[in-house]
Design a protein around this motif. Structure first.
Motif, PDB file in Angstrom:
ATOM      1  N   ALA A 143       0.851  -1.191   0.000  1.00 52.94           N
ATOM      2  CA  ALA A 143       0.000   0.000   0.000  1.00 52.94           C
ATOM      3  C   ALA A 143       0.882   1.234   0.000  1.00 52.94           C
ATOM      4  O   ALA A 143       2.016   1.215   0.499  1.00 52.94           O
ATOM      5  CB  ALA A 143      -0.931   0.012   1.207  1.00 52.94           C
ATOM      6  N   GLU A 144       0.351   2.298  -0.571  1.00 52.73           N
ATOM      7  CA  GLU A 144       1.099   3.550  -0.638  1.00 52.73           C
ATOM      8  C   GLU A 144       0.103   4.702  -0.698  1.00 52.73           C
ATOM      9  O   GLU A 144      -0.970   4.575  -1.276  1.00 52.73           O
ATOM     10  CB  GLU A 144       1.995   3.558  -1.875  1.00 52.73           C
ATOM     11  N   ILE A 145       0.474   5.804  -0.072  1.00 53.97           N
ATOM     12  CA  ILE A 145      -0.320   7.029  -0.179  1.00 53.97           C
ATOM     13  C   ILE A 145       0.556   8.073  -0.851  1.00 53.97           C
ATOM     14  O   ILE A 145       1.619   8.424  -0.338  1.00 53.97           O
ATOM     15  CB  ILE A 145      -0.797   7.516   1.197  1.00 53.97           C
ATOM     16  N   LEU A 146       0.106   8.519  -2.017  1.00 53.46           N
ATOM     17  CA  LEU A 146       0.830   9.532  -2.779  1.00 53.46           C
ATOM     18  C   LEU A 146       0.038  10.831  -2.726  1.00 53.46           C
ATOM     19  O   LEU A 146      -1.144  10.854  -3.069  1.00 53.46           O
ATOM     20  CB  LEU A 146       1.013   9.097  -4.229  1.00 53.46           C
ATOM     21  N   ALA A 147       0.689  11.904  -2.309  1.00 53.80           N
ATOM     22  CA  ALA A 147       0.033  13.201  -2.201  1.00 53.80           C
ATOM     23  C   ALA A 147       0.656  14.178  -3.184  1.00 53.80           C
ATOM     24  O   ALA A 147       1.849  14.107  -3.482  1.00 53.80           O
ATOM     25  CB  ALA A 147       0.154  13.738  -0.779  1.00 53.80           C
ATOM     26  N   ASP A 148      -0.165  15.107  -3.668  1.00 50.88           N
ATOM     27  CA  ASP A 148       0.320  16.112  -4.604  1.00 50.88           C
ATOM     28  C   ASP A 148       1.182  17.153  -3.873  1.00 50.88           C
ATOM     29  O   ASP A 148       1.283  17.153  -2.647  1.00 50.88           O
ATOM     30  CB  ASP A 148      -0.855  16.770  -5.322  1.00 50.88           C
ATOM     31  N   SER A 149       1.767  18.055  -4.637  1.00 52.56           N
ATOM     32  CA  SER A 149       2.817  18.946  -4.137  1.00 52.56           C
ATOM     33  C   SER A 149       2.401  19.827  -2.959  1.00 52.56           C
ATOM     34  O   SER A 149       3.172  20.010  -2.009  1.00 52.56           O
ATOM     35  CB  SER A 149       3.336  19.817  -5.282  1.00 52.56           C
ATOM     36  N   ALA A 150       1.187  20.369  -2.994  1.00 57.47           N
ATOM     37  CA  ALA A 150       0.771  21.258  -1.902  1.00 57.47           C
ATOM     38  C   ALA A 150       0.699  20.503  -0.584  1.00 57.47           C
ATOM     39  O   ALA A 150       1.048  21.047   0.481  1.00 57.47           O
ATOM     40  CB  ALA A 150      -0.582  21.893  -2.226  1.00 57.47           C
TER      41      ALA A 150
END
Length: 212
Positions: A143-150
């Motif tokens: 599992a992975e949580i990828l968040a955008d730049s902000a």
């Protein structure tokens, strides 16, 4: 396991959980669930080839110690037959493939799949760059949580790690739906604290779980 990983009822429940999580934040949550991030045929075949060559050479050395000699063609034929048999097994039983490859390769493939889904689901196109991907690849138990730049600018990866570990634990126990729901709620609470909902905020991404 064949068929969908989530039931229609779980899909509906998770979509509702995403909507509820986004009520108090300007962040956008997207969930993607993959059965597997690769077929692993070529990787498994390579590992079997290496093992077959090593086993054949070990057998030849043992035979030589007992004064048993093999002609070169016999050795090559034995290797070829062993490899054909091994490949037949992974063709007939594809679920065995993933167990024949290193964990590092499994995780690398799953991470690559997560990045592809981050782009494919348009998470990177939100106006404020506040999209989050919750990704699970079941076969790899990854599992992975990828968040955008902000979000990355204000939320360190360590704050997602406990959510990821909990999701993997639920998936390993066969409770993918429950694990995703809990992760969505936790991600929503974190986003609400860091990125509270603003006036005029609109829903930019679909509130649903994507199965691939």
């Amino acid at each position: 396991m064949r068929g969908p990983l989530l039931t229609p009822e779980e899909h509906a429940r998770l979509a509702a959980a995403i909507r509820a999580a986004e009520r108090n934040t300007s962040g956008e949550i997207v969930c993607v669930v993959a059965r597997s991030s690769d077929s692993y045929f070529h990787a498994a075949a390579l590992m079997l080839s290496i093992a077959t060559i090593a086993a054949t050479m070990a057998a030849v050395l043992v035979a030589d110690a007992y004064w048993i000699a093999f002609r070169p063609w016999q050795i090559v034929a034995a290797q070829a037959l062993a490899l054909l048999a091994a490949v037949a097994v992974i063709v007939l039983f594809p679920r065995l493939r993933i167990h024949l490859v290193p964990r590092s390769l499994r995780y690398r493939n799953a991470h690559r799949s997560a990045v592809k889904q981050f782009l494919a689901t348009d998470i990177h196109t939100t106006a404020a760059r506040t999209g989050v991907l919750i990704f699970l690849s079941a076969a790899e138990r990854y599992a992975e949580i990828l968040a955008d730049s902000a979000i990355n600018a204000r939320v360190p990866q360590e704050r997602w790690d406990a959510m990821i570990a909990d999701l993997v634990s639920h998936a390993a126990a066969g409770r993918i739906g429950d694990g995703l729901e809990k992760t969505i709620e936790a991600a929503g609470a974190l986003l609400a604290a860091e990125f509270p909902r603003e006036a005029g905020d609109v829903n930019e991404l679909d509130d649903r779980v994507v199965e691939i």
